[in-house]
Enzyme design. Structure first.
Site, short mmCIF file in Angstrom:
data_model
loop_
_atom_site.label_atom_id
_atom_site.label_comp_id
_atom_site.label_asym_id
_atom_site.label_seq_id
_atom_site.Cartn_x
_atom_site.Cartn_y
_atom_site.Cartn_z
N ASP A 32 -22.72 -12.77 8.68
CA ASP A 32 -22.01 -11.59 9.20
C ASP A 32 -22.23 -11.59 10.70
OD1 ASP A 32 -21.32 -8.57 7.62
OD2 ASP A 32 -21.32 -8.74 9.80
N TYR A 141 -2.35 -5.61 8.97
CA TYR A 141 -3.53 -5.82 8.13
C TYR A 141 -3.13 -6.47 6.80
CZ TYR A 141 -7.00 -4.72 4.58
OH TYR A 141 -7.87 -4.81 3.54
N PHE A 169 -7.65 -1.81 -4.72
CA PHE A 169 -6.99 -0.54 -4.44
C PHE A 169 -7.98 0.29 -3.59
CE2 PHE A 169 -2.77 -0.72 -6.39
CZ PHE A 169 -2.82 -2.06 -6.70
N PHE A 207 -2.68 14.60 4.86
CA PHE A 207 -1.53 13.96 5.49
C PHE A 207 -0.27 14.12 4.65
CE2 PHE A 207 -4.71 10.80 7.54
CZ PHE A 207 -4.94 11.68 8.60
N1 UFG Z 1 -5.65 10.95 3.60
C1 UFG Z 1 -5.52 12.26 4.03
N2 UFG Z 1 -6.31 12.66 5.05
C2 UFG Z 1 -7.23 11.83 5.67
C3 UFG Z 1 -7.35 10.50 5.21
C4 UFG Z 1 -6.53 10.09 4.17
O1 UFG Z 1 -4.72 13.03 3.51
O2 UFG Z 1 -7.91 12.28 6.60
C5 UFG Z 1 -4.81 10.49 2.48
C6 UFG Z 1 -3.93 9.32 2.86
O3 UFG Z 1 -2.71 9.78 3.38
C7 UFG Z 1 -3.77 8.61 1.52
C8 UFG Z 1 -5.09 8.90 0.80
O4 UFG Z 1 -5.65 10.01 1.47
O5 UFG Z 1 -2.75 9.20 0.80
C9 UFG Z 1 -6.07 7.74 0.86
O6 UFG Z 1 -6.19 7.34 2.21
P1 UFG Z 1 -7.30 6.29 2.71
O7 UFG Z 1 -7.13 6.16 4.19
O8 UFG Z 1 -8.62 6.69 2.17
O9 UFG Z 1 -6.88 4.95 1.97
P2 UFG Z 1 -5.49 4.18 2.00
O10 UFG Z 1 -4.86 4.38 0.66
O11 UFG Z 1 -4.67 4.49 3.18
O12 UFG Z 1 -6.01 2.70 2.26
C10 UFG Z 1 -6.57 1.92 1.27
C11 UFG Z 1 -7.57 0.98 1.89
C12 UFG Z 1 -6.88 0.06 2.88
C13 UFG Z 1 -5.74 -0.63 2.20
C14 UFG Z 1 -4.82 0.37 1.53
C15 UFG Z 1 -3.77 -0.30 0.73
O13 UFG Z 1 -8.57 1.70 2.53
O14 UFG Z 1 -7.80 -0.89 3.35
O15 UFG Z 1 -5.54 1.21 0.65
O16 UFG Z 1 -2.61 0.44 0.79
F1 UFG Z 1 -5.01 -1.34 3.08
#
Ligand code: UFG
Length: 325
Positions: A32, A141, A169, A207
């Site tokens: 790492d 990404y 996921f 969001f």
């Molecule tokens: N969300 C909010 N508020 C926040 C953060 C997230 O409402 O402050 C919502 C997002 O809109 C989403 C859900 O919570 O609907 C999950 O969001 P995350 O950011 O926790 O995770 P993501 O689904 O965006 O991302 C994950 C992984 C990524 C990967 C992606 C694949 O963390 O690495 O799934 O789509 F790329």
């Protein structure tokens, strides 16, 4: 028992996987560069601080001991950052992987488990998602992960280089017994942000609540990091048995909306979550849920910590007692 090199073993999912590999009796070394990982997450004596683009250093490390396989986590994972600095993501995620695979071939190590992502699917055409859905990432990404998957397909064909690509996921939770948890800087993931809101009283932003889902908020498949770690171990053991290259989704098959996650945090912590409503975040598909049947049937993997309250409870344990210092 095998000797496994884990790249990115100081990160969130990598460090949990190191913990479970050792529990199963495997011997582990970690590489790492600590640009985002934490040395404290790696047991004493296992860490080699090295950048994967240091081809000579990496080859020397791989030739220094009879490694049986590599589990390759090292990568940047922030979707938003990848849209601002795609070149950084191509260098850190794709060039580094090529450097690793070259060093592995030089050292005669031809088995790798690779961290891929649900972001490979972009906006899926059907949910739950099966692995044969097209890879159409909508951000750099996801693009980097698909590129590495393609490289691995080609290496399988021409170099007998066997791989398992795991499309994760939403990784979350923690392993309290290991003292490990989720530490990202800045944190962008939903569950740690909600827990931070509970602790600080500063609201978390939802969001968007106008998605075509039952309560209007996005649905995701939250997979406990320890279940995810076990999927890596099943995958590496499959390769060690001489198994063929595979691509698997890793999720629970159940989706939860953002509002359901907030409700779970309120149940587990007994506290009200302060929330505000914000606009949609760019690039968020309404619903991402895995069909992991292929992984379950092929490798006998099964998530045993899929209950959302269990996931939140383990994450809450780390938020209260763990440290990201
Ligand atoms: N969300 C909010 N508020 C926040 C953060 C997230 O409402 O402050 C919502 C997002 O809109 C989403 C859900 O919570 O609907 C999950 O969001 P995350 O950011 O926790 O995770 P993501 O689904 O965006 O991302 C994950 C992984 C990524 C990967 C992606 C694949 O963390 O690495 O799934 O789509 F790329």
């Amino acid at each position: 028992m095998a000797l496994i090199l884990v790249t990115g073993g100081a990160g969130y999912i990598g460090s949990h996987t190191v913990y479970f590999l050792r529990q199963r009796g495997h011997e582990v070394a970690v590489v790492d560069n600590l640009s985002r990982g934490r040395a404290k997450s790696v047991p004493d004596g296992l860490l080699h601080q090295l950048d994967l683009r240091d081809a000579a250093g990496l080859t020397a490390l791989l030739q220094s001991r009879p490694f049986d396989a590599v589990i390759h986590f090292a990568a940047f994972i922030a979707v938003g950052e990848s849209t601002k600095l795609p070149e950084l993501y191509f260098s850190n995620n794709v060039a580094s992987s090529i450097s690793l695979f070259e060093a592995m071939l030089k050292a005669g190590v031809k088995r790798v488990v690779f961290s891929s992502t649900a972001a490979a699917y972009g906006i899926p055409t059907h949910v739950p998602i099966i692995e044969t859905q097209p890879s159409q990432p909508i951000n750099p990404y996801g693009e980097t992960k698909v590129m590495v998957e393609r490289i691995l397909e080609t290496l399988d064909l021409h170099r007998e280089f066997r791989s398992v690509c795991l499309r994760y996921f939403n990784a979350c939770g923690s392993e309290p017994a290991a003292g490990l948890g989720e530490c990202h800087e800045p944190e962008t993931h939903l569950i740690p942000l909600i827990l931070r809101a509970v602790r600080t009283g500063q609201p978390v932003t939802l969001f968007g609540d106008d998605y075509p889902t039952p309560d209007g908020t996005c649905i995701r498949d939250y997979i406990h990091v320890s279940d995810l770690a076990e999927a890596h171990i099943n995958s590496v053991e499959h390769l060690l048995r001489g198994g063929e290259s595979q691509v698997f989704n890793v999720g629970t098959g159940h989706g939860h909306s953002v509002k359901e996650v907030v409700a779970a945090v309120e149940r587990v912590t007994g506290k009200k979550v302060p929330v505000t409503l914000g606009p949609r975040r760019d690039g968020d598909p309404p619903s991402l849920v895995a069909d992991s049947t292929k992984l379950q049937i092929t490798l006998g993997w099964k998530p045993t910590r899929a209950d959302l309250d269990r996931i939140v409870s383990d994450a809450w344990d780390f938020a209260q007692h763990g440290t990201c210092a």
